[in-house]
Design an enzyme around this catalytic site. Structure first.
Site, mmCIF file in Angstrom:
data_model
loop_
_atom_site.group_PDB
_atom_site.id
_atom_site.type_symbol
_atom_site.label_atom_id
_atom_site.label_comp_id
_atom_site.label_asym_id
_atom_site.label_seq_id
_atom_site.Cartn_x
_atom_site.Cartn_y
_atom_site.Cartn_z
ATOM 1 N N LYS A 248 0.841 -1.199 0.000
ATOM 2 C CA LYS A 248 0.000 0.000 0.000
ATOM 3 C C LYS A 248 0.877 1.251 0.000
ATOM 4 C CE LYS A 248 -4.052 -1.870 2.412
ATOM 5 N NZ LYS A 248 -5.066 -1.647 1.363
ATOM 6 N N ARG A 322 -10.272 -11.506 0.625
ATOM 7 C CA ARG A 322 -11.114 -12.492 -0.058
ATOM 8 C C ARG A 322 -10.468 -13.875 -0.053
ATOM 9 N NH1 ARG A 322 -11.230 -8.908 -5.404
ATOM 10 N NH2 ARG A 322 -10.989 -7.332 -3.770
HETATM 11 N N1 BES Z 1 -8.339 -3.910 3.614
HETATM 12 C C1 BES Z 1 -8.459 -3.414 2.302
HETATM 13 C C2 BES Z 1 -9.736 -2.656 2.027
HETATM 14 C C3 BES Z 1 -10.001 -1.388 2.834
HETATM 15 C C4 BES Z 1 -9.860 -0.158 2.223
HETATM 16 C C5 BES Z 1 -10.448 -1.435 4.125
HETATM 17 C C6 BES Z 1 -10.145 0.987 2.942
HETATM 18 C C7 BES Z 1 -10.715 -0.280 4.836
HETATM 19 C C8 BES Z 1 -10.577 0.930 4.237
HETATM 20 C C9 BES Z 1 -8.381 -4.573 1.311
HETATM 21 O O1 BES Z 1 -7.650 -5.672 1.697
HETATM 22 C C10 BES Z 1 -7.782 -4.027 0.072
HETATM 23 O O2 BES Z 1 -6.670 -3.609 0.134
HETATM 24 N N2 BES Z 1 -8.520 -4.054 -1.019
HETATM 25 C C11 BES Z 1 -8.055 -3.555 -2.274
HETATM 26 C C12 BES Z 1 -8.540 -4.505 -3.331
HETATM 27 C C13 BES Z 1 -7.905 -4.313 -4.678
HETATM 28 C C14 BES Z 1 -6.425 -4.580 -4.629
HETATM 29 C C15 BES Z 1 -8.569 -5.228 -5.648
HETATM 30 C C16 BES Z 1 -8.651 -2.158 -2.486
HETATM 31 O O3 BES Z 1 -9.778 -1.907 -2.052
HETATM 32 O O4 BES Z 1 -7.955 -1.320 -3.065
HETATM 33 ZN ZN ZN Z 2 -5.569 -5.455 1.250
#
Ligand code: BES
Ligand code: ZN
Ligand code: ZN
Length: 475
Positions: A248, A322
């Site tokens: 991230k 997921r």
């Molecule tokens: N934990 C995150 C999602 C999230 C985003 C939770 C903001 C709380 C606040 C999840 O694991 C994630 O990183 N999802 C990605 C998915 C993408 C890579 C397909 C996202 O939402 O960017």
């Molecule tokens: Zn994630």
């Protein structure tokens, strides 16, 4: 803060009075309120110490308006040293709903101070005057106990979510599950990585591989006598989500201790069932895992084989929730037969926050009638939801050229829905219409106060699912 029911209170330091309009007030009071420019509106208050009165403005005397007003009152009172606070339940033929009032007080007064070197310690007692109430004392007492149970679960979930990833690891979550089980007479099974390996739970196993902390599969069971049915709750318990090798950004990573909110909500719900005497058998399953980087990390391009043998092409290690849920959903359906409802809760996608705004939980699933039930339960609980639709074209986006499915699509749109459709691959045919997916990425955590929710974890999911079970229970 103690909350008690008292008939006809004589002795108090200050009385809180909620003002929706000036209609039932005497001329003298109206004159004073006007002199001080007080308006019957949310966010307005007036403290008259000589008269021992705190006036709180609101636009309606019920539901969310009353909860927010009660929260505003408590937060105002925290600034002073009053010890005994009176609130009259029934006056001028109008009666406040006790549960709504107390919910606003208990959820609104929550503060997370674990990491503060100086802790504020301004404790007080709330005395609720039951004089003129239409309900009898027994009914009121039960209402008070029930709402205390629910609020204490919500506040526990908030604390779990707010605790740092160094202090709250998958092992900590497993220990909390054991404590909750001991307190509530629940069955409790905890499994480590050897179990995941031996049971083909390779997707969940891969996500936690670069972490110093062993992944934990938690399974709690509440079994009342002669249950009316079976409910399964599955929670995403990512005690930290760095994104893994698909790291991230530095700003995107801050707050990712909140990624355990789904699992924490499952713990909160499991902690309430016995006190609420619900008559459904409820299973709480949590995948507690940390998503980190390192030489052992799972990689984009890897192919993982989930517990039900579906193969997954990893295209983004940040779409890890997921993967964990996939194996947990398989485990749940392999272990538990004749399921009536199966719900998963997860901070799954940023896309859900974009779609619905940051206050609403996204609900997805195949059964319109089940979604309707949640429209009702969420409204009654005070949680905000929105429903995101499937269609015939979206499943195409998660097809893989290398494996069965991909864990992340190349399409920009509909990310919350495609994540849900990914999970659909791990729902058995017989459970399709019994399943709902709750994406709580927006509502679970915020870096500011909103209504009676504090900075940080909100406890999203707990009140809504408990209300759903309560509605089933009373049928
Ligand atoms: N934990 C995150 C999602 C999230 C985003 C939770 C903001 C709380 C606040 C999840 O694991 C994630 O990183 N999802 C990605 C998915 C993408 C890579 C397909 C996202 O939402 O960017
Ligand atoms: Zn994630
Ligand atoms: Zn995540």
């Amino acid at each position: 803060m103690k909350i008690e029911l008292v008939e006809n209170i004589k002795n108090f330091d200050i009385e809180v009075i909620f003002i929706k309009d000036f209609k039932a007030l005497n001329k003298q009071t109206i004159k004073i309120l006007k002199e001080f420019n007080f308006e019957a509106k949310e966010g307005k208050h007036l403290l008259l110490t000589d008269a021992k009165k705190l006036y709180i403005g609101l636009s309606k005397l019920k539901n969310e308006d009353l909860k927010i007003a009660a929260s505003n009152a408590i937060n105002e009172l925290k600034e002073y040293k009053f010890k005994k606070i009176k609130i009259a339940l029934a006056e001028d033929k109008k009666e406040l709903d006790l549960k709504t009032l107390v919910e606003g007080l208990l959820l609104g007064s929550y503060e997370f101070q674990k990491y503060k070197s100086k802790v504020k310690n301004n404790s007080f007692d709330i005395l609720i005057d039951t004089k003129n109430s239409k309900k009898n004392m027994e009914e009121l007492k039960k209402d008070l106990e029930d709402i205390k149970t629910i609020c204490s679960s919500v506040n526990m979930v908030r604390t779990i979510v707010n605790t740092t990833p160094e202090d709250y690891t998958p092992i900590t979550m497993a220990k909390d599950a054991k404590k909750i089980a001991a307190k509530n007479n629940l069955e409790c099974k905890i499994y480590g990585e050897e179990f995941l390996l031996n049971n083909g739970m390779n997707a969940m196993l891969a996500v936690g591989r670069a972490s110093r902390h062993e992944s934990q599969l938690i399974h709690l069971t509440y079994k009342p006598k002669n249950p009316k049915g079976k409910i399964v709750l599955v929670g995403k318990g990512l005690t930290y989500d760095s994104g893994g090798l698909s790291l991230k950004s530095s700003t995107g990573m801050v707050t990712m201790k909140c990624d355990k909110s789904g699992g924490a909500a499952v713990l909160g719900i499991m902690d309430s069932l016995k006190n609420l005497a619900y008559e459904y058998e409820v299973h709480g399953i949590i995948g507690a895992v940390e998503n980190m980087i390192g030489g052992e990390a799972y990689k984009p391009d890897d192919v993982l084989v989930a517990k039900n043998k579906v193969t997954i092409e990893v295209r983004n290690t940040d779409a890890e929730g997921r993967l964990v849920l996939a194996d947990c959903l398989c485990y749940a359906q392999d272990e538990i037969k004749d399921i009536d409802y199966i719900f998963d809760m997860a901070t799954l996608t940023g896309a859900c926050v974009i779609a619905l705004g940051e206050f609403s939980t996204g609900i997805m699933g195949h059964s319109q009638s089940l979604k309707k039930k949640f429209e009702k339960a969420s409204k009654a609980s005070g949680e905000l939801v929105g429903f995101l639709p499937y269609n015939r074209y979206l499943p195409e986006l998660i097809k893989s050229s290398v494996a069965d499915i991909v864990n992340s699509t190349s399409s920009k749109g509909g990310g919350a829905i495609t994540a849900s459709l990914f999970l659909d691959n791990f729902i058995k045919k017989e459970n399709k219409k019994k399943w709902l997916h709750f994406d709580i990425a927006g509502a679970a955590y915020k870096e500011r106060n909103w209504g009676y929710n504090p900075y940080g974890g909100s406890g999203a999911g707990v009140r809504m699912i408990l209300k759903f079970i309560e509605n089933l229970n009373s049928k």
